[in-house]
Design a protein around this motif. Structure first.
Motif, PDB file in Angstrom:
ATOM      1  N   ARG A 110      42.366  30.134  39.838  1.00  0.00           N
ATOM      2  CA  ARG A 110      41.928  29.797  41.201  1.00  0.00           C
ATOM      3  C   ARG A 110      42.969  28.937  41.916  1.00  0.00           C
ATOM      4  O   ARG A 110      43.190  29.098  43.120  1.00  0.00           O
ATOM      5  N   ARG A 111      43.613  28.039  41.180  1.00  0.00           N
ATOM      6  CA  ARG A 111      44.652  27.202  41.790  1.00  0.00           C
ATOM      7  C   ARG A 111      45.851  28.062  42.208  1.00  0.00           C
ATOM      8  O   ARG A 111      46.426  27.877  43.284  1.00  0.00           O
ATOM      9  N   LEU A 112      46.229  29.007  41.371  1.00  0.00           N
ATOM     10  CA  LEU A 112      47.354  29.889  41.697  1.00  0.00           C
ATOM     11  C   LEU A 112      47.045  30.806  42.873  1.00  0.00           C
ATOM     12  O   LEU A 112      47.959  31.233  43.596  1.00  0.00           O
ATOM     13  N   ASP A 113      45.752  31.089  43.073  1.00  0.00           N
ATOM     14  CA  ASP A 113      45.341  31.981  44.173  1.00  0.00           C
ATOM     15  C   ASP A 113      45.091  31.232  45.467  1.00  0.00           C
ATOM     16  O   ASP A 113      44.719  31.862  46.470  1.00  0.00           O
ATOM     17  N   TRP A 173      42.825  39.620  38.167  1.00  0.00           N
ATOM     18  CA  TRP A 173      43.360  40.106  36.896  1.00  0.00           C
ATOM     19  C   TRP A 173      42.593  39.515  35.720  1.00  0.00           C
ATOM     20  O   TRP A 173      42.273  40.208  34.749  1.00  0.00           O
ATOM     21  N   MET A 174      42.301  38.229  35.820  1.00  0.00           N
ATOM     22  CA  MET A 174      41.565  37.569  34.746  1.00  0.00           C
ATOM     23  C   MET A 174      40.196  38.216  34.554  1.00  0.00           C
ATOM     24  O   MET A 174      39.768  38.493  33.427  1.00  0.00           O
ATOM     25  N   ARG A 175      39.508  38.477  35.670  1.00  0.00           N
ATOM     26  CA  ARG A 175      38.147  39.031  35.580  1.00  0.00           C
ATOM     27  C   ARG A 175      38.161  40.475  35.102  1.00  0.00           C
ATOM     28  O   ARG A 175      37.342  40.857  34.268  1.00  0.00           O
ATOM     29  N   LYS A 176      39.104  41.291  35.623  1.00  0.00           N
ATOM     30  CA  LYS A 176      39.090  42.716  35.291  1.00  0.00           C
ATOM     31  C   LYS A 176      39.745  43.029  33.953  1.00  0.00           C
ATOM     32  O   LYS A 176      39.348  43.967  33.262  1.00  0.00           O
ATOM     33  N   THR A 177      40.747  42.251  33.580  1.00  0.00           N
ATOM     34  CA  THR A 177      41.493  42.561  32.361  1.00  0.00           C
ATOM     35  C   THR A 177      40.923  41.854  31.139  1.00  0.00           C
ATOM     36  O   THR A 177      40.707  42.474  30.087  1.00  0.00           O
ATOM     37  N   LEU A 178      40.689  40.571  31.272  1.00  0.00           N
ATOM     38  CA  LEU A 178      40.215  39.805  30.121  1.00  0.00           C
ATOM     39  C   LEU A 178      38.694  39.669  30.064  1.00  0.00           C
ATOM     40  O   LEU A 178      38.119  39.532  28.990  1.00  0.00           O
ATOM     41  N   GLY A 179      38.038  39.698  31.240  1.00  0.00           N
ATOM     42  CA  GLY A 179      36.582  39.634  31.268  1.00  0.00           C
ATOM     43  C   GLY A 179      36.028  38.400  30.583  1.00  0.00           C
ATOM     44  O   GLY A 179      36.493  37.280  30.808  1.00  0.00           O
TER      45      GLY A 179
END
Length: 416
Positions: free
Chosen positions: A211-214, A225-231
């Motif tokens: 969230r900080r990077l976004d 990416w975190m939500r879709k790839t790593l879940g």
């Protein structure tokens, strides 16, 4: 009523089914039943209950340990999720002045059963052998209490919201009691550093950092990416580490997922445990809860099957201590503390809720069942006292009849 029945079907009917099968099995063929409960699945591994085998202390995973100590962690994680959302989110049920009267009533609903339990234990001369069970009657089964509350008060009565607030706070208090007063072994608090490290690491690396990077980027590439790839996998790994930390720390490992729940990305507002909008939430915390729904049904079935197998000959003093603690101490504590909050402290009752409604809420909340059964299994070692206490937890389902009768006697006005 659909969501009420849906919730009860999801989290309680299979539990009752397992409990009924266990009761019949334990009374018809006790040897085979107890052989199932204590059937060893893994001996000498890194997890399990400590047992002596051939002079060596080894960890053994039995069916009972698998369900009570490992799989029930998912049930308590769901309870912790509801408590967390009620406390932290906008419109949370346990935020602000509106929660004060139910919270104070909850304190009474937990203190009253303890007083009744201990006083009766002294009067019956069984305090020494039963004192560890004082927390068993403090529990409230939220699903069944809510169902009975809807039968007594109807769908829109303000007492329903009061009951939910009380039950959620009761869950929070019950989790705290389990963690503090019922360690599963000698306490080694330094192992809790593993649980805390897992929680901080997954929160920072999988939640806060993306969230900080976004920040300032509407596409939110890192969080996406975190939500879709790593879940959910980072939290699964952190949960396993936290669970192991609780086991090695000597705290009950069924509570091992609690430090991880607050680290999971969650919605911005809370609609309530039975609100239809909850089913439409797409944040990771709610997605994980939805994914756990079916597995937890079978966990509760297994929990009931492996814990409720009590021979009727086991009924004795602890049965009545637990049952009377719930059916007398719980309503008494709720009405006394609730009135104290409403009038001397001038916090009031919800608009449209009368004193008679508060009394009936006390009877509804006296259904201990699930959590009471769990606390009984950790408060006493296996044997006659534990079996007798479990029977009291099972008998607490009879509070439903008392609550419905009290509603009619006191002239509670149902709201459709």
């Amino acid at each position: 009523m659909y969501r009420v029945w849906s919730y009860v079907a999801d989290y309680s009917l299979l539990l009752i089914g397992g409990a009924v099968i266990a009761l019949f099995w334990a009374n018809a063929a006790p040897e085979s039943y107890h052989a199932l409960v204590h059937f060893p699945l893994w001996t000498g591994g890194p997890i399990g209950a400590l047992e002596t085998h051939s002079g060596s202390l080894l960890r053994v995973v039995t069916l009972h340990f698998l369900f009570n100590d490992v799989l029930m962690a998912f049930f308590f994680a769901i309870a912790a999720k509801e408590v967390w959302e009620a406390v932290i989110l906008r419109e949370g049920a346990l935020r602000g002045r509106k929660a004060l009267t139910p919270l104070i009533a909850t304190a009474g609903g937990m203190a009253g059963p303890v007083v009744i339990y201990l006083c009766l234990a002294v009067a019956l001369g069984v305090l020494e052998e039963t004192s560890r069970g004082w927390a068993i009657p403090t529990a409230t089964d939220i699903a069944f209490s809510y169902l009975v509350g809807r039968v007594v008060f109807g769908a829109r009565h303000p007492a329903i919201g009061f009951l939910l607030l009380l039950a959620i706070a009761d869950d929070a208090g019950g989790l705290a009691i389990l963690a503090i007063f019922y360690p599963s072994a000698d306490v080694a608090p330094h192992w809790l550093l593993l649980s805390l490290a897992a929680a901080f690491a997954v929160y920072f690396l999988a939640n806060a950092l993306p969230r900080r990077l976004d920040r300032g980027d509407q596409d939110r590439p890192h969080s996406t990416w975190m939500r879709k790839t790593l879940g959910f996998w980072p939290w699964a790994v952190a949960g396993a580490a936290s669970w192991y930390g609780f086991q090695m720390a000597g705290l009950h490992p069924a509570l091992g997922l609690l430090p991880i729940v607050p680290t999971i990305p969650h919605a911005e507002r809370e609609f309530g445990i039975f609100a239809e909008e909850e089913g439409c939430q797409t944040d990771l915390l709610n997605i994980i809860e939805h994914g756990l729904k079916v597995p937890v049904q079978f966990v509760l079935f297994g929990f009931g099957l492996l814990n409720a197998g009590v021979e009727f000959s086991a009924i004795s003093e602890p049965t009545w201590l637990v049952l009377l603690g719930l059916t007398i101490g719980k309503p008494l504590g709720i009405i006394v503390f609730g009135l104290l909050a409403a009038y001397p402290l001038r916090l009031g009752l919800p608009a449209g809720m009368a004193v008679r409604d508060l009394l009936v809420v006390g009877f509804v909340a006296a259904i201990g069942f699930t959590v009471a059964l769990f606390v009984a299994s950790v408060a006493f070692p296996g044997g006659a006292v534990q079996d007798a206490a479990k029977m009291g937890a099972l008998f607490s389902l009879g509070s439903a009849v008392i609550a419905i009768t009290a509603g009619r006697v006191f002239g509670v006005h149902r709201s459709a």
